[in-house]
Design a protein around this motif. Structure first.
Motif, short mmCIF file in Angstrom:
data_model
loop_
_atom_site.label_atom_id
_atom_site.label_comp_id
_atom_site.label_asym_id
_atom_site.label_seq_id
_atom_site.Cartn_x
_atom_site.Cartn_y
_atom_site.Cartn_z
N SER A 1 0.97 -1.07 0.06
CA SER A 1 -0.23 -0.26 0.31
C SER A 1 1.19 1.27 0.04
N SER A 2 2.66 0.54 -0.38
CA SER A 2 2.83 2.45 -0.02
C SER A 2 3.70 2.76 -1.21
N GLN A 3 4.44 3.74 -1.56
CA GLN A 3 4.47 3.70 -3.07
C GLN A 3 5.23 3.55 -4.02
N SER A 4 6.74 2.46 -3.47
CA SER A 4 6.82 1.54 -4.28
C SER A 4 6.15 0.25 -4.80
N GLY A 5 5.11 -0.18 -3.95
CA GLY A 5 4.86 -1.73 -4.10
C GLY A 5 3.14 -1.18 -4.91
N ILE A 6 2.79 0.53 -4.84
CA ILE A 6 1.30 0.30 -5.51
C ILE A 6 2.54 0.55 -7.56
N THR B 1 -3.63 12.46 15.01
CA THR B 1 -4.61 11.93 14.22
C THR B 1 -4.59 11.05 13.02
N THR B 2 -3.63 11.64 12.25
CA THR B 2 -2.59 11.27 10.89
C THR B 2 -2.74 9.95 11.38
N LEU B 3 -2.20 9.65 12.02
CA LEU B 3 -1.72 7.90 12.68
C LEU B 3 -2.32 6.87 12.25
N LEU B 4 -3.52 7.92 12.87
CA LEU B 4 -5.07 6.74 12.82
C LEU B 4 -5.49 6.58 11.54
N LEU B 5 -5.56 7.83 10.59
CA LEU B 5 -6.22 7.62 9.46
C LEU B 5 -5.64 6.94 8.77
N THR B 6 -4.26 7.25 8.53
CA THR B 6 -3.37 6.34 7.96
C THR B 6 -2.90 4.61 8.21
N ILE B 7 -3.41 4.46 9.09
CA ILE B 7 -3.17 2.87 9.69
C ILE B 7 -5.13 2.67 9.09
N VAL B 8 -6.27 3.48 9.70
CA VAL B 8 -6.93 2.73 8.81
C VAL B 8 -7.03 3.04 7.71
N MET B 9 -6.76 3.55 6.80
CA MET B 9 -6.57 3.83 4.75
C MET B 9 -5.42 2.64 4.45
N MET B 10 -4.77 2.50 5.24
CA MET B 10 -3.94 0.86 4.84
C MET B 10 -5.02 -0.41 5.40
N ALA B 11 -5.54 -0.29 5.99
CA ALA B 11 -6.19 -1.87 6.39
C ALA B 11 -7.74 -1.26 5.57
N LEU B 12 -8.01 -0.68 4.86
CA LEU B 12 -8.53 -0.59 3.80
C LEU B 12 -8.42 -1.16 2.84
N VAL B 13 -7.26 -0.87 2.85
CA VAL B 13 -6.64 -1.05 1.08
C VAL B 13 -5.90 -2.72 1.22
N VAL C 1 -7.10 -5.37 3.54
CA VAL C 1 -8.45 -6.19 3.61
C VAL C 1 -8.98 -6.81 2.87
N ALA C 2 -9.43 -5.81 1.06
CA ALA C 2 -10.38 -6.23 0.63
C ALA C 2 -9.80 -7.47 0.11
N PHE D 1 -17.84 -8.79 -4.81
CA PHE D 1 -18.54 -7.31 -5.28
C PHE D 1 -17.57 -6.30 -4.50
N ILE D 2 -17.59 -6.55 -2.73
CA ILE D 2 -16.23 -5.41 -2.76
C ILE D 2 -15.24 -4.90 -2.85
N ASN D 3 -14.36 -5.96 -3.04
CA ASN D 3 -13.17 -5.75 -3.93
C ASN D 3 -12.73 -5.38 -4.96
N SER D 4 -14.60 -5.56 -6.06
CA SER D 4 -14.40 -5.10 -6.93
C SER D 4 -14.68 -3.78 -7.29
N LYS D 5 -15.21 -2.93 -6.29
CA LYS D 5 -15.51 -1.66 -5.55
C LYS D 5 -14.82 -0.61 -5.10
N MET D 6 -12.76 -1.59 -4.75
CA MET D 6 -12.13 -1.41 -4.08
C MET D 6 -10.87 -0.45 -4.81
N ASP D 7 -10.74 0.67 -5.27
CA ASP D 7 -9.34 1.28 -6.10
C ASP D 7 -8.49 1.79 -5.06
#
Length: 433
Positions: free
Chosen positions: A152-157, A224-236, A238-239, A254-260
């Motif tokens: 979920s980081s720059q090079s991996g993406i 708050t920034t750290l928490l938001l970063t962890i939540v986004m990484m988890a979303l990316v 989990v699917a 269905f959920i995975n098809s809508k994740m970008d």
């Protein structure tokens, strides 16, 4: 003949970029236009369509969101806390530098950003704690590389995008990217352990009297920034993981098809702005525009190469000229030699990844092995003073004298050591997998 022209254009773009210090991507765009329109007879709009728009959007969106953690000092403060936690065990400082660099890069800072603020700190620690300069440089460089390779980081993406653009399925690209991350994370740990355990480094550092002062706590905005970063990484994460575990579950599919990841990062960037986690203009300025131009510009030239059949020609030549068992290792060696002078993200992987699927299919090799060998080889020599990583490390030296002393150490010791370890790893991986 056309393939030779395109290959020459790629080589000339790299040479001109290295010589003039002008972004390689700009030369690649110019050659794409000249070759596409005036040699191949394409229309200007056809050439413009070769700009990898999806890759550009994903990298831009993700980097924009992660830039808030850079702008408001979250990542820098986190680095200070992680290094401070190692103060009672000075001989473990190389691990602390490696893991700190990897974590900060994995949280989205990206390779270049981490080196920019971790390299000067690491070189200062080397000077004050008697840690080997080579060990410190390898710890920060390979830590930043390994962390940035997280899915979920720059090079991996970027790796995932290049794979999908080459015809690899999304879920398979996710698995391949995770394999790259694991490989580039484990190898440096083995090298660092060898330094600490077998070179007398532990005893030398334990005799150091240097102390690291306690950093201040993270403020509300940074938490708050750290928490938001962890939540986004988890979303990316989990699917796609759920899709791999439950491939036939309709809801998961269905959920995975809508994740970008690009669109998710865009939403989180808006949330960060609404929560006032950083200044929008500063966040925009932190986006690695030069890297984006380089990757997408070279991507246009690679698209030209694909259209004229250069990639198929190279794949056919490699498939018939090199024994199948040695193909992944050969890719790693070529990538390492290219990376001595060129960027892994901007040049090496965009040039080599498109060749992998046809060769793997023809020879019956799992593409995962070749992808891993390419990145392991390329990043092994990124510490060369002629490459982007080594040049950033040299630029972090406080004086001209220290810079001149550091140069041969990077070129004649760090880069060859990294290459040797990568070569051994690639051989073992190829024979075992």
């Amino acid at each position: 003949m056309m393939s030779l022209i395109v290959i020459a254009a790629i080589v000339i773009s790299i040479a001109l970029g290295y010589k003039t210090k002008i972004n390689i991507g700009l030369f690649a765009i110019a050659f794409s236009y000249l070759i596409g329109c005036f040699v191949m007879g394409l229309s200007p709009s056809d050439v413009i369509k070769m700009w990898p728009l999806k890759m550009f959007f994903i990298i831009f969106s993700v980097c924009l969101f992660y830039s808030f953690a850079i702008v408001n000092g979250t990542l820098e403060k986190l680095a200070e806390h992680l290094l401070y936690s190692c103060r009672k065990f000075p001989h473990l400082l190389p691990y602390a530098v490696f893991l700190t660099s990897a974590l900060i890069a994995g949280l989205g800072a990206g390779y270049y950003t981490v080196l920019a603020f971790m390299a000067p700190l690491t070189l200062m620690l080397c000077e004050r704690t008697r840690m080997s300069l080579i060990l410190g440089a390898m710890a920060v460089n390979y830590g930043a590389l390994g962390g940035a390779n997280f899915v979920s980081s720059q090079s991996g993406i970027i790796f995932r995008s290049l794979m999908t653009n080459s015809g690899i399925a999304e879920n398979t690209a996710f698995i391949n990217s995770f394999a790259i991350f694991l490989s580039t994370f484990v190898i440096p740990l083995l090298v660092i352990s060898g330094f600490v355990l077998f070179t007398g480094h532990k005893k030398l550092m334990q005799s150091s009297t240097y102390t690291i002062s306690q950093p201040s706590a993270l403020n509300k905005q940074q938490k708050t920034t750290l928490l938001l970063t962890i939540v986004m990484m988890a979303l990316v994460l989990v699917a796609p993981i759920a899709q791999i575990v439950l491939p036939d579950h309709p809801t998961v599919a269905f959920i995975n098809s809508k994740m970008d990841i690009g669109l998710i990062a865009s939403v989180f960037a808006v949330i960060a702005l609404l929560l006032k986690l950083g200044d929008e203009r500063k966040a925009m300025a932190t986006v690695p525009w030069a890297t984006l131009v380089m990757i997408c510009g070279v991507g246009m030239l690679i698209a030209i190469a694909i259209k004229v059949g250069t990639i198929d020609l190279l794949a056919s030549w490699i498939g018939t000229s090199i024994p199948p068992v040695m193909v992944p290792v050969a890719f790693g060696v070529v990538a390492a030699l290219m990376s001595l002078f060129a960027s892994t993200l901007g040049v090496v992987t965009p040039a080599l990844f498109p060749i992998v699927p046809p060769i793997a299919a023809a020879l019956g090799i799992d593409p995962l092995v070749i992808f891993v060998c390419i990145v392991v080889g390329a990043q092994a020599t990124s510490i060369s003073p002629f490459s982007s990583g080594g040049s950033l490390l040299l630029g972090s030296c406080p004086t001209e004298q220290s810079r001149s002393e550091f140069f041969p150490k990077l070129l004649l010791r760090a880069a060859p050591l990294g290459f040797a370890v990568a070569l051994i790893f690639n051989i073992v991986l190829t024979l075992v997998y």
